[in-house]
Motif scaffolding. Structure first.
Motif, PDB file in Angstrom:
ATOM      1  N   PHE A  81     -14.628  -9.557   0.556  1.00  0.00           N
ATOM      2  CA  PHE A  81     -13.471  -9.051  -0.164  1.00  0.00           C
ATOM      3  C   PHE A  81     -13.714  -9.094  -1.665  1.00  0.00           C
ATOM      4  CE2 PHE A  81      -9.205  -7.871  -0.702  1.00  0.00           C
ATOM      5  CZ  PHE A  81      -8.810  -7.431   0.544  1.00  0.00           C
TER       6      PHE A  81
ATOM      7  N   LYS B  19     -15.932  -1.757  -5.462  1.00  0.00           N
ATOM      8  CA  LYS B  19     -15.146  -0.667  -4.888  1.00  0.00           C
ATOM      9  C   LYS B  19     -15.920   0.048  -3.770  1.00  0.00           C
ATOM     10  CE  LYS B  19     -12.267  -1.497  -8.242  1.00  0.00           C
ATOM     11  NZ  LYS B  19     -11.278  -2.524  -7.980  1.00  0.00           N
TER      12      LYS B  19
ATOM     13  N   LYS C 200       5.524  -1.188  -0.707  1.00  0.00           N
ATOM     14  CA  LYS C 200       4.456  -1.779   0.105  1.00  0.00           C
ATOM     15  C   LYS C 200       3.906  -3.005  -0.612  1.00  0.00           C
ATOM     16  CE  LYS C 200       3.055   2.655   2.060  1.00  0.00           C
ATOM     17  NZ  LYS C 200       3.476   2.513   3.452  1.00  0.00           N
TER      18      LYS C 200
ATOM     19  N   TYR D  23       1.182  -6.214  -1.165  1.00  0.00           N
ATOM     20  CA  TYR D  23      -0.225  -6.583  -1.012  1.00  0.00           C
ATOM     21  C   TYR D  23      -0.416  -8.038  -1.393  1.00  0.00           C
ATOM     22  CZ  TYR D  23      -1.074  -1.598  -0.715  1.00  0.00           C
ATOM     23  OH  TYR D  23      -1.057  -0.292  -0.322  1.00  0.00           O
TER      24      TYR D  23
ATOM     25  N   ASP E  11      -5.363  -6.412  -6.911  1.00  0.00           N
ATOM     26  CA  ASP E  11      -6.574  -5.613  -6.696  1.00  0.00           C
ATOM     27  C   ASP E  11      -6.423  -4.663  -5.512  1.00  0.00           C
ATOM     28  OD1 ASP E  11      -8.054  -6.449  -8.777  1.00  0.00           O
ATOM     29  OD2 ASP E  11      -9.331  -7.829  -7.650  1.00  0.00           O
ATOM     30  N   GLU E  12      -5.856  -5.182  -4.427  1.00  0.00           N
ATOM     31  CA  GLU E  12      -5.697  -4.343  -3.231  1.00  0.00           C
ATOM     32  C   GLU E  12      -4.722  -3.207  -3.493  1.00  0.00           C
ATOM     33  OE1 GLU E  12      -5.309  -6.881   0.546  1.00  0.00           O
ATOM     34  OE2 GLU E  12      -5.655  -8.300  -1.068  1.00  0.00           O
TER      35      GLU E  12
ATOM     36  N   LEU F 228      -6.453  -0.658  -5.539  1.00  0.00           N
ATOM     37  CA  LEU F 228      -7.405   0.080  -4.705  1.00  0.00           C
ATOM     38  C   LEU F 228      -6.681   1.169  -3.913  1.00  0.00           C
ATOM     39  CD1 LEU F 228     -10.461  -0.183  -4.013  1.00  0.00           C
ATOM     40  CD2 LEU F 228      -9.756  -1.406  -1.977  1.00  0.00           C
ATOM     41  N   ASP F 229      -5.525   0.834  -3.369  1.00  0.00           N
ATOM     42  CA  ASP F 229      -4.783   1.826  -2.591  1.00  0.00           C
ATOM     43  C   ASP F 229      -4.160   2.900  -3.478  1.00  0.00           C
ATOM     44  OD1 ASP F 229      -5.348   1.327  -0.015  1.00  0.00           O
ATOM     45  OD2 ASP F 229      -3.423   0.473   0.538  1.00  0.00           O
TER      46      ASP F 229
ATOM     47  N   ALA G 292      -5.772   4.028  -6.139  1.00  0.00           N
ATOM     48  CA  ALA G 292      -6.939   4.882  -6.356  1.00  0.00           C
ATOM     49  C   ALA G 292      -7.228   5.711  -5.104  1.00  0.00           C
ATOM     50  CB  ALA G 292      -8.149   4.030  -6.725  1.00  0.00           C
ATOM     51  N   ASN G 293      -6.964   5.155  -3.934  1.00  0.00           N
ATOM     52  CA  ASN G 293      -7.191   5.866  -2.676  1.00  0.00           C
ATOM     53  C   ASN G 293      -6.130   6.911  -2.392  1.00  0.00           C
ATOM     54  OD1 ASN G 293      -9.543   4.733  -1.790  1.00  0.00           O
ATOM     55  ND2 ASN G 293      -8.537   3.037  -0.744  1.00  0.00           N
ATOM     56  N   GLY G 294      -5.079   6.935  -3.188  1.00  0.00           N
ATOM     57  CA  GLY G 294      -4.028   7.909  -2.967  1.00  0.00           C
ATOM     58  C   GLY G 294      -3.021   7.504  -1.908  1.00  0.00           C
ATOM     59  N   ARG G 295      -3.101   6.237  -1.454  1.00  0.00           N
ATOM     60  CA  ARG G 295      -2.102   5.797  -0.475  1.00  0.00           C
ATOM     61  C   ARG G 295      -0.781   5.475  -1.161  1.00  0.00           C
ATOM     62  NH1 ARG G 295      -6.328   2.506   2.428  1.00  0.00           N
ATOM     63  NH2 ARG G 295      -6.815   3.733   4.266  1.00  0.00           N
ATOM     64  N   LEU G 296      -0.850   5.207  -2.464  1.00  0.00           N
ATOM     65  CA  LEU G 296       0.354   4.855  -3.208  1.00  0.00           C
ATOM     66  C   LEU G 296       0.589   5.890  -4.290  1.00  0.00           C
ATOM     67  CD1 LEU G 296      -0.351   1.050  -3.748  1.00  0.00           C
ATOM     68  CD2 LEU G 296       1.253   2.052  -2.109  1.00  0.00           C
ATOM     69  N   ASP G 297       1.872   6.152  -4.599  1.00  0.00           N
ATOM     70  CA  ASP G 297       2.180   7.021  -5.719  1.00  0.00           C
ATOM     71  C   ASP G 297       2.181   6.234  -7.023  1.00  0.00           C
ATOM     72  OD1 ASP G 297       2.693   9.378  -4.121  1.00  0.00           O
ATOM     73  OD2 ASP G 297       4.466   8.310  -3.404  1.00  0.00           O
TER      74      ASP G 297
ATOM     75  N   ASP H  73     -12.264   2.686 -12.982  1.00  0.00           N
ATOM     76  CA  ASP H  73     -11.416   3.196 -11.899  1.00  0.00           C
ATOM     77  C   ASP H  73     -10.060   3.688 -12.389  1.00  0.00           C
ATOM     78  OD1 ASP H  73     -13.158   2.268  -9.623  1.00  0.00           O
ATOM     79  OD2 ASP H  73     -12.775   0.379 -10.662  1.00  0.00           O
TER      80      ASP H  73
ATOM     81  N   TYR I 170      -9.554  -0.057   4.413  1.00  0.00           N
ATOM     82  CA  TYR I 170     -10.151   0.076   3.081  1.00  0.00           C
ATOM     83  C   TYR I 170     -11.428   0.894   3.128  1.00  0.00           C
ATOM     84  CZ  TYR I 170      -6.724  -3.180   1.335  1.00  0.00           C
ATOM     85  OH  TYR I 170      -5.535  -3.752   0.977  1.00  0.00           O
TER      86      TYR I 170
ATOM     87  N   GLY J 154     -11.320   4.615   2.531  1.00  0.00           N
ATOM     88  CA  GLY J 154     -11.210   5.046   1.142  1.00  0.00           C
ATOM     89  C   GLY J 154     -12.550   5.463   0.560  1.00  0.00           C
TER      90      GLY J 154
ATOM     91  N   ARG K 233     -13.219   9.085   1.378  1.00  0.00           N
ATOM     92  CA  ARG K 233     -12.038   9.912   1.216  1.00  0.00           C
ATOM     93  C   ARG K 233     -12.347  11.397   1.042  1.00  0.00           C
ATOM     94  NH1 ARG K 233      -8.040   9.204  -3.806  1.00  0.00           N
ATOM     95  NH2 ARG K 233      -6.666  10.960  -3.419  1.00  0.00           N
TER      96      ARG K 233
ATOM     97  N   TRP L 142      -7.674  12.860   6.094  1.00  0.00           N
ATOM     98  CA  TRP L 142      -7.187  11.836   5.174  1.00  0.00           C
ATOM     99  C   TRP L 142      -5.680  11.615   5.322  1.00  0.00           C
ATOM    100  CZ3 TRP L 142      -8.620   7.729   2.927  1.00  0.00           C
ATOM    101  CH2 TRP L 142      -7.820   7.158   1.940  1.00  0.00           C
TER     102      TRP L 142
ATOM    103  N   ARG M 167      -4.542   7.873   5.432  1.00  0.00           N
ATOM    104  CA  ARG M 167      -3.742   7.438   4.303  1.00  0.00           C
ATOM    105  C   ARG M 167      -2.674   6.453   4.765  1.00  0.00           C
ATOM    106  NH1 ARG M 167       0.773   9.456   1.378  1.00  0.00           N
ATOM    107  NH2 ARG M 167       0.478   9.122  -0.833  1.00  0.00           N
TER     108      ARG M 167
ATOM    109  N   ILE N 138      -1.433  -7.757   6.996  1.00  0.00           N
ATOM    110  CA  ILE N 138      -2.359  -7.838   5.864  1.00  0.00           C
ATOM    111  C   ILE N 138      -2.563  -6.464   5.228  1.00  0.00           C
ATOM    112  CG2 ILE N 138      -4.749  -8.423   5.243  1.00  0.00           C
ATOM    113  CD1 ILE N 138      -4.562 -10.627   7.378  1.00  0.00           C
TER     114      ILE N 138
ATOM    115  N   THR O 167      -0.174  -4.205   4.716  1.00  0.00           N
ATOM    116  CA  THR O 167       1.150  -3.774   4.209  1.00  0.00           C
ATOM    117  C   THR O 167       2.206  -3.434   5.269  1.00  0.00           C
ATOM    118  OG1 THR O 167       0.870  -1.344   4.032  1.00  0.00           O
ATOM    119  CG2 THR O 167      -0.026  -2.674   2.239  1.00  0.00           C
TER     120      THR O 167
END
Lengths: 229, 265, 243
Positions: free
Chosen positions: A184, A191, B165, B167, B171-172, B175-176, B178-183, B201, C74, C77, C80, C89, C93, C173, C175
């Protein structure tokens, strides 16, 4: 894809910690299992009830929740009781000890069933015979029961070890720097989540495969001189 | 070993000479911190605990003549850990709030910065001032936040129509994002600036909407949490904060991390 | 103990339990649907067929579920752009999708192994008899092997259901607000570690033994022909944990 960007050593450290915490937990699980099995087969009603409660509760609650309860709850509980009795003590669980206690305690419940089965598998006539030729109960247990219990319990214990070592990954949730936690940290810095979690997965897989092969050898060794059906 | 190297690092970082003879009769204080909240407290690639909180903590320990040891603890267990005596003080950018005061005592603040949202530059979103209008504007948006923070409480109480949501670490959540899971993510503006926007990032992201600084949720700035009733420790730490504010140590640490006064008004 | 907090948070915990059961149910149904054909493929003598199934089973049984969840959630991602290209995706997502996918694959692997053992345990004589009657291939599997194997697999499968049910706590873990997730959110604000976690634990305990009770009933029904007399054996306790 497998460029670990200098974090490989970190995973290696984590792997060693995983094995260490796993082995310590296994020792505790075996101890708890022997005590639990003794309780289950005991004449004493209180011991039987305690052992039954232990296995029932542990097997009914998720490991993650048990881990959270033991790690966050137990020190406060013990200190609370001590304070009520007028003592001021500090119960300091570092993540390693909390992890070993939790995992050992959980898998002790599974080991209880394994040892209970192994105790029952030894024909009672053998103990009676040993007592009849004048062995004390302790001597009879050591010479007659123990060698056979191990043989009957080995497959079950091997399975427990393989499940237990995977369960140690959960200890990362309480910050023990084992393989999962290290992955982790490496992921946070680089990343590259897939790279690190896949590497970690392969390391766990290696432990499992080596354990499976080891289990076969040990069982062959423990069963030497036993005719196969 | 770890304690020794931290002590050496403390001396090096602050530039104060401490003699080893002192260590014998100093009060031992264990400090809980999170280690996942850059630039305030985090673990660098050498595995060392670093950051603004850490430097402040070391400076306070020197000022108060404490023999300090750091304990790393995830955020959602950081107050239970203090109560369970895993450590004696929390120096981890913890905001002083009424809710937390029911469980622990706090020193005065050692810094204070507002909370903000961060979202993608490409995302068009207008977040008006005031939480009622803000709640309407963000209905249905996925907002990431760290578990057990003032920001989680603030969002749950004021943005109930958003999809919140949680976390374990910031950091997590980043990361999400950046991944587009979050607005959006919400956290302390400084933590977001240094931990995300100023990094590689973070180049596609920016602050969105107004500063939030509601005393009811955001409290009175970041303070040091200690167990209830340990007044001697609290007073020593308060005195130490005053000392490093006065003698320039605070300013030096401030300038190492920020280009403005992080102590606030 | 502060009972008020338990009363106040109970509705929220129940909502969490609903999600826990929903995820468990979905993963179980899909995992079962995958496991039956996989178990048959696993026993195929064709060297192009059984090794991939073996590798799949080994990977998912040989690594921690937590790693698998992180790998999917993770890890996705990292791929992606690729996933977006194939329009996948939108699924990855969602934490919910990742959780159900991982749990499905995980339980499919364990269940495949259980069914493999059960199929191999079907008495050879029954298969020979069926062949003598002219059955083969799919008909033989459908009429003779699978029904017998599923019955043999039931005790082991009931344990797998319980394990899966409890494993869903890991989705907190990433969310999701399952029972453990809800409990952690409440504890994060109230710090009432025991009250909430122990209540959640008892809820898991109740459902676990509920599941086991149902399976004992099913086993009892399905084993009618092997019992001596309808009112015979009084020692079999349907709620006795794990034999």
């Amino acid at each position: 894809m497998f460029d670990l960007q200098g974090y490989g050593w970190m995973l290696w450290d984590g792997l060693q910690m995983t094995l260490l915490v796993g082995l310590c937990s296994l020792v505790l699980a075996i101890l708890m299992g022997l005590i639990g099995a003794w309780g289950k087969l005991s004449e004493n009603r209180v011991a039987r009830a305690a052992a039954a409660t232990y296995t029932t509760v542990i097997r009914g609650i998720p490991e993650l929740l048990l881990l959270l309860i033991i790690f966050y709850g137990t020190p406060t509980l013990i200190q609370g009781i001590a304070e009520d009795l007028g003592y001021d003590i500090i119960v300091d669980f570092n993540p390693f000890i909390a992890g070993v206690l939790t995992i050992g305690f959980i898998y002790g419940a599974f080991a209880t069933e394994v040892f209970r089965g192994a105790f029952i598998a030894v024909p009672p006539g053998q103990m009676e015979a040993a007592r009849a030729i004048g062995m004390s109960s302790v001597l009879a247990f050591r010479r007659v029961m123990l060698p056979q219990i191990w043989r009957f319990a080995l497959p079950g214990l091997g399975n427990i070890w393989m499940v237990l070592i995977k369960a140690t990954a959960l200890i990362s949730v309480i910050q023990l720097e084992e393989l999962m936690r290290k992955s982790f940290i490496a992921m946070g810095a680089t990343k590259l989540p897939f790279t690190f979690f896949f590497t970690a997965a392969l390391m766990y897989l290696a432990i499992t495969v080596i354990s499976m092969l080891g289990q076969q050898r040990i069982e062959r060794w423990a069963n030497r001189g036993i005719r196969r059906a | 070993m770890r304690k020794l190297s931290l002590a050496v690092a403390a001396v090096a970082a602050i530039g104060v000479l401490a003699t080893s003879a002192l260590a014998a009769d100093m009060q031992k204080v264990r400090i809980g911190t999170e280690g996942a909240y850059p630039p305030f407290n985090y673990i660098d690639s050498d595995g060392k605990l670093v950051g603004f909180d850490i430097d402040i903590a070391k400076a306070l320990c020197v000022a108060a003549k404490f023999d300090c040891e750091f304990v790393v603890q995830d955020w959602d267990g950081i107050i239970p850990g203090l109560i369970a005596k895993k450590y004696d003080a929390i120096i981890a950018s913890m905001s002083i709030t009424e809710e937390r005061k029911e469980k622990v005592d706090f020193t005065g603040k050692y810094y204070s910065t507002p909370a903000k949202f961060v979202g993608a530059k490409s995302m068009k979103v207008d977040i008006p001032e005031g939480t009622d209008a803000g709640n309407k504007a963000l209905a249905g948006k996925a907002i990431g936040v760290q578990r057990a923070t003032i920001h989680e409480n603030f969002l749950r109480d004021n943005f109930p129509d958003a999809d919140i949501k949680v976390y374990a670490t910031q950091d997590e959540a980043n990361l999400d994002l950046a991944n587009g899971r979050l607005d959006l993510v919400m956290a302390d503006s400084m933590a977001l600036k240094e931990g995300l926007l100023n990094t590689e990032d973070g180049k596609d992201f920016e602050f969105k909407g107004p500063d939030y600084n509601e005393p009811k949720w955001h409290g009175l700035g970041a303070g040091i949490a200690i167990r209830k009733g340990e007044d001697a420790l609290r007073e020593s730490l308060d005195k130490a904060i005053a000392t490093i504010r006065a003698d320039g140590t605070y300013q030096k640490i401030n300038d190492k991390y920020f280009d403005f006064d992080v102590y606030g008004k | 103990m502060d009972f008020q907090i338990i009363v106040d948070s109970f509705p929220k915990l129940l909502e969490g339990m609903a999600l826990t059961i929903e995820i468990t149910g979905l993963a179980l149904i899909m995992g079962f649907a995958l496991a039956v054909p996989l178990a048959l493929l696993r026993l195929s003598p064709n060297p192009l067929v059984w090794p991939p199934v073996y590798a799949f089973v080994l990977f998912f049984r040989g690594t921690p579920l937590l790693v698998q969840i992180f790998l999917v959630y993770y890890g996705a991602g990292q791929f992606r752009p690729l996933l977006q290209e194939y329009g996948l995706w939108a699924y990855f997502r969602e934490a919910y999708f990742c959780a159900v996918l991982t749990l499905t694959l995980n339980t499919a692997a364990y269940t495949t192994e259980i069914f493999r053992g059960a199929i191999q345990a079907v008495p050879h004589g029954e298969v020979e008899a069926a062949r003598a009657c002219g059955m083969s291939g799919w008909l033989l599997n459908r009429r003779i092997v699978l029904p017998k194997a599923l019955r043999l697999a039931l005790p082991a499968y009931s344990n797998e259901v319980v394990f899966l049910f409890q494993s869903t706590s890991l989705v907190s873990i990433i969310t999701l607000m399952d029972l453990t997730g809800v409990a952690r959110v409440i504890v994060a604000r109230s710090f009432d570690v025991y009250e909430i976690y122990i209540t959640a634990g008892l809820m898991y305990l109740a459902v676990t033994y509920g599941i086991l009770g149902i399976f004992r009933q099913v086993e009892f029904r399905l084993s009618g022909h092997t019992r001596e007399r309808p009112d015979g054996d009084a020692t079999a306790d349907p709620l006795k944990p794990f034999g």
